[in-house]
Scaffold this active site. Structure first.
Site, PDB file in Angstrom:
ATOM      1  N   CYS A 236      14.882  -3.993  15.680  1.00 20.87           N
ATOM      2  CA  CYS A 236      16.008  -3.341  16.349  1.00 20.87           C
ATOM      3  C   CYS A 236      15.893  -1.820  16.277  1.00 20.87           C
ATOM      4  CB  CYS A 236      17.337  -3.804  15.740  1.00 20.87           C
ATOM      5  SG  CYS A 236      17.391  -3.797  13.932  1.00 20.87           S
TER       6      CYS A 236
ATOM      7  N   CYS B  53      16.743  -1.704  10.903  1.00 19.10           N
ATOM      8  CA  CYS B  53      16.497  -1.102  12.219  1.00 19.10           C
ATOM      9  C   CYS B  53      15.652   0.157  12.073  1.00 19.10           C
ATOM     10  CB  CYS B  53      17.823  -0.753  12.890  1.00 19.10           C
ATOM     11  SG  CYS B  53      18.711  -2.206  13.480  1.00 19.10           S
TER      12      CYS B  53
END
Ligand code: 2NF
Length: 249
Positions: free
Chosen positions: A162, A81
């Site tokens: 993400c 992420c």
């Protein structure tokens, strides 16, 4: 070896890169053993086979996303992420930044993008060899060997992003954001708002070139509207300092 019954189909683009399969196999080992150890290097021969099967003996203008499925399914790589860096018309700077920084991933810093970066490949319906003489240019037909590959892996790259995602755009163009680009039509719309909360655009200008406030240009306003509409927070920076700073020797 099989004898050709006819010349391969003639296209407008350059032909398959010489030594394609050796390059792909070598890059696969380099990536999995040296660059990102932990990915399985023993899969490299299988990865090469799946890559070949996607296009060998096929018409290079009739490739489908399914043709690349076995290849894509062999590679289970996720980007951490906050580390995904998209780019459009800013390939060199984006790669330099991602690599100097060491921790950001452009598509070409993932295994599949790394294997294919800067290569050309296509097959021919009458042969089990790649067509080394010519391949379709990417605007010659829609479902061409290279376009379909980049679309499939760009989509997968975007779907898996993400946290905070970044895009580096080229502020020296009148339209740094184009809806028709791969970023604009494959990546942007495949970001998952349940996973991506913030979208940061960096609009870079040529050093020494005209510097302008691209973030308030219509092109960036259009991007902002699309991102915001998708319930993702949008930010924009002109000449993001961290990028330029990292480039200094
Ligand atoms: O060759 C690559 N490394 C590559 C090719 C296509 C797409 C990478 N991508 C991914 C990157 F990861 C970026 O996040 O897509 C994003 C950039 O694509 P873009 O269309 O937004 O940006 P451009 O700078 O305009 O194009 C990038 C490269 O793709 C080629 C173009 O010649 C350039 O080399 N390209 C553009 N459109 C197509 C297409 N429809 C295309 N190649 C195949 N099919």
């Amino acid at each position: 070896s099989p004898t050709r019954t006819r010349e391969p189909l003639a296209w407008n683009g350059t032909g398959t890169t010489q030594n394609l399969f050796a390059i792909v196999l070598g890059r696969c080992y380099a990536y999995t053993q040296l660059l990102r150890p932990g990915l399985r290097s023993e899969d490299c021969p299988k990865i090469l086979d799946a890559f070949k099967s996607a296009f060998i003996s096929k018409n290079p203008c009739n490739i489908t996303q399914q043709d690349y499925r076995p290849l894509v399914d062999l590679v289970n790589q996720t980007v951490p992420c906050n580390k995904s860096l998209f780019w459009s018309k800013s390939k060199e700077l984006a790669h330099q930044y991602a690599r100097v920084q060491g921790k950001m991933f452009t598509l070409e810093d993932t295994l599949l993008g790394y294997l294919a970066d800067d290569l050309t490949w296509c097959g021919d319906p009458g042969s089990v060899e790649p067509n080394y003489q010519s391949c379709p240019h990417w605007n010659e037909c829609l479902n061409h060997t290279g376009s379909v590959f980049w679309k499939v892996i760009s989509k997968k790259f975007a779907e898996s992003a993400c946290g905070v995602v970044q895009v580096m755009l080229n502020g020296s163009l009148s339209k740094p954001f184009r809806k028709s680009s791969i970023f604009g039509n494959m990546e942007l719309f495949n970001l998952d708002p349940r996973k991506v909360h913030t979208f940061q655009a960096w609009v870079m200008h040529d050093i020494g070139g005209n510097s302008s406030d691209s973030c308030s240009s219509p092109s960036l306003t259009e991007l902002e509207a699309i991102v915001t509409e998708r319930n993702i927070t949008f930010t924009c920076q002109n000449n993001y300092r961290k990028v330029l700073g990292k480039m200094e020797p």
